[in-house]
Motif scaffolding. Sequence first.
Motif, short mmCIF file in Angstrom:
data_model
loop_
_atom_site.label_atom_id
_atom_site.label_comp_id
_atom_site.label_asym_id
_atom_site.label_seq_id
_atom_site.Cartn_x
_atom_site.Cartn_y
_atom_site.Cartn_z
N VAL A 1 18.74 -22.37 -35.73
CA VAL A 1 17.86 -22.15 -36.73
C VAL A 1 18.64 -22.13 -38.09
CG1 VAL A 1 16.75 -20.17 -35.31
CG2 VAL A 1 18.58 -19.69 -36.69
N VAL A 2 19.89 -22.16 -38.02
CA VAL A 2 20.65 -22.28 -39.41
C VAL A 2 20.54 -23.87 -39.79
CG1 VAL A 2 23.01 -22.71 -40.34
CG2 VAL A 2 22.35 -20.81 -38.87
N VAL A 3 20.43 -24.72 -38.82
CA VAL A 3 20.31 -26.18 -39.17
C VAL A 3 18.57 -26.47 -39.58
CG1 VAL A 3 20.62 -28.68 -38.04
CG2 VAL A 3 22.50 -26.89 -38.10
N GLY A 4 17.99 -25.63 -38.73
CA GLY A 4 16.38 -26.23 -38.74
C GLY A 4 15.78 -25.44 -40.03
N ALA A 5 16.36 -25.07 -41.09
CA ALA A 5 15.83 -24.27 -42.17
C ALA A 5 16.75 -24.45 -43.40
CB ALA A 5 15.22 -23.05 -42.14
N GLU A 6 16.23 -24.38 -44.66
CA GLU A 6 16.85 -24.76 -45.62
C GLU A 6 17.12 -23.25 -46.40
OE1 GLU A 6 18.01 -27.26 -47.13
OE2 GLU A 6 17.09 -28.69 -45.64
N VAL A 7 16.44 -22.29 -45.85
CA VAL A 7 16.56 -21.06 -46.66
C VAL A 7 17.61 -20.10 -45.62
CG1 VAL A 7 14.41 -20.89 -47.73
CG2 VAL A 7 14.81 -20.02 -45.33
N PRO A 8 18.41 -19.04 -46.03
CA PRO A 8 19.03 -18.15 -45.21
C PRO A 8 18.38 -17.74 -44.03
CG PRO A 8 19.58 -18.02 -47.52
CD PRO A 8 18.41 -18.70 -47.43
N MET A 9 18.83 -18.08 -42.80
CA MET A 9 18.13 -17.73 -41.61
C MET A 9 18.62 -16.06 -41.12
SD MET A 9 15.60 -19.53 -40.10
CE MET A 9 15.12 -18.95 -41.67
N PHE A 10 18.42 -15.17 -41.75
CA PHE A 10 18.75 -13.79 -41.38
C PHE A 10 17.67 -13.48 -40.37
CE2 PHE A 10 20.88 -14.22 -45.51
CZ PHE A 10 22.06 -14.11 -45.19
N LEU A 11 16.29 -13.56 -40.71
CA LEU A 11 15.33 -13.30 -40.06
C LEU A 11 15.25 -14.13 -38.61
CD1 LEU A 11 12.88 -11.66 -39.36
CD2 LEU A 11 11.54 -13.33 -40.76
N GLY A 12 15.61 -15.34 -38.59
CA GLY A 12 15.65 -16.49 -37.50
C GLY A 12 16.93 -15.95 -36.55
N ALA A 13 17.85 -15.34 -37.20
CA ALA A 13 19.16 -15.01 -36.31
C ALA A 13 18.75 -13.67 -35.77
CB ALA A 13 20.19 -14.68 -37.16
N MET A 14 17.99 -12.69 -36.27
CA MET A 14 17.52 -11.39 -35.54
C MET A 14 16.68 -11.65 -34.53
SD MET A 14 17.45 -8.61 -38.85
CE MET A 14 16.86 -9.55 -39.83
N ILE A 15 15.96 -13.03 -34.70
CA ILE A 15 14.90 -13.02 -33.68
C ILE A 15 15.83 -13.79 -32.17
CG2 ILE A 15 12.89 -14.33 -32.84
CD1 ILE A 15 11.79 -14.03 -35.83
N ILE A 16 16.32 -14.93 -32.81
CA ILE A 16 16.84 -16.00 -31.67
C ILE A 16 18.10 -15.42 -31.08
CG2 ILE A 16 18.33 -17.29 -32.82
CD1 ILE A 16 17.04 -19.66 -31.56
N GLY A 17 18.97 -14.53 -31.82
CA GLY A 17 20.34 -14.15 -31.03
C GLY A 17 20.00 -13.29 -29.93
N PRO A 18 19.03 -12.10 -30.15
CA PRO A 18 18.68 -11.15 -29.02
C PRO A 18 18.04 -12.03 -28.07
CG PRO A 18 18.43 -10.14 -31.03
CD PRO A 18 18.76 -11.41 -31.31
N LEU A 19 16.98 -12.93 -28.12
CA LEU A 19 16.32 -13.68 -27.48
C LEU A 19 17.24 -14.59 -26.30
CD1 LEU A 19 13.60 -14.57 -26.00
CD2 LEU A 19 13.45 -16.15 -27.94
N ALA A 20 17.98 -15.30 -27.02
CA ALA A 20 18.90 -16.39 -26.18
C ALA A 20 19.63 -14.94 -25.18
CB ALA A 20 19.69 -16.66 -27.23
N ALA A 21 20.28 -14.03 -25.68
CA ALA A 21 21.12 -13.21 -24.90
C ALA A 21 20.30 -12.59 -23.66
CB ALA A 21 21.69 -12.06 -25.58
#
Length: 384
Positions: free
Chosen positions: A97-117
Amino acid sequence: MSTDYTPAVQGTGVRATIQRFGGHLAGMIMPNIGAFIAWGLITALFIPTGWLPNENLAALVDPMVKVLLPVLIGYTGGRMVHGQRGAVVGAVATMGVVVGAEVPMFLGAMIIGPLAAYLIKLVDGFTEQRTRAGFEMLVDNFTAGIVGGAMALLGVAGIGPVVETVTRAAGEAVGWLVGNNLLPLASVLIEPAKVLFLNNAVNHGVLSPLGVAEAAEQGRSVLFMLETNPGPGLGLLLAFMFFGPRALRPSTPAAAIIHFLGGIHEIYFPYVLMKPRLILAVIAGGAAGIFTFILTGAGLVAPPSPGSVFAYFAVTPRGGWFASAAGILVATAVSFAVAAVLLGFGRDRGEETATDSATDSAADSAADSAAGAPSATAPTSKEA
């Protein structure tokens, strides 16, 4: 689910569900608050408009906010769900998600981190009884790599476009309010967007261009003051300092200084994410500040960058300091008052007891681990 930051939530109602959700967010953000403060200090000091401009040291700012902080959040979220393996997979997925967007991906990290785990947890449950003796390490490493890599690809292809769509929609909505002279209501959109770390997109993508055009005609523009007002965040942090959970009160003075004097508003966003109901406090403070700016005829000649009180006064036209100060003070007072009410003025003894019990439990678990005893709890998130 509970940690040192929020007690375990009981019940199954809507309120309990919201509290659990806020607790999960807190568990991902608050353990990394030191990294946020480090980034805030570097930003406030070394960016071109900072206190000690330095091009070489300012090069730290973008990588920290766009890569380091999201990866830390994704790592922590993954660890909450599935321990160290979940943390590693969550960090790998967050890079997508860091590579996939230009804006800081705090929200994306909070979604994809737990989901991947969670996905690697399911995979581990499937392979655990089906792996021959001696092949455990091989299977574990490959399954973690496959799941982490696949989620990173999903982050690049999926999360980035979604966030861009949300950002564009928020910008268009704010533009509509500006065009229809409904500026105080703009806080209903601006403040939630800020908490989701879309503040720069809203400010520099929508409000600043409109403000520049208005300032060229009239010599000043109130549009520069909508998103950058440090009052709502200061009021929220002061309320946390006096009435927030005791475990968090010591962190608020430094955050308030960085926010108000340094202009790094992102420092208070995790406090709202930890207790989502507090979004009402910053919305009320922002609306009150905008209303005060309009009544007093306030306006700035350029965008204040960063959004500190000093930057505000630096771009205030001659004779406009009272109007600028009034809007900041009113926003601070309203935000503080509403947040204090929502925090129960620090008198919710059941909440404090739960926090103390959770902290004692965490300390006992740490002592057990140091003594070689297995711990019955794992670090997770909690909502005070």
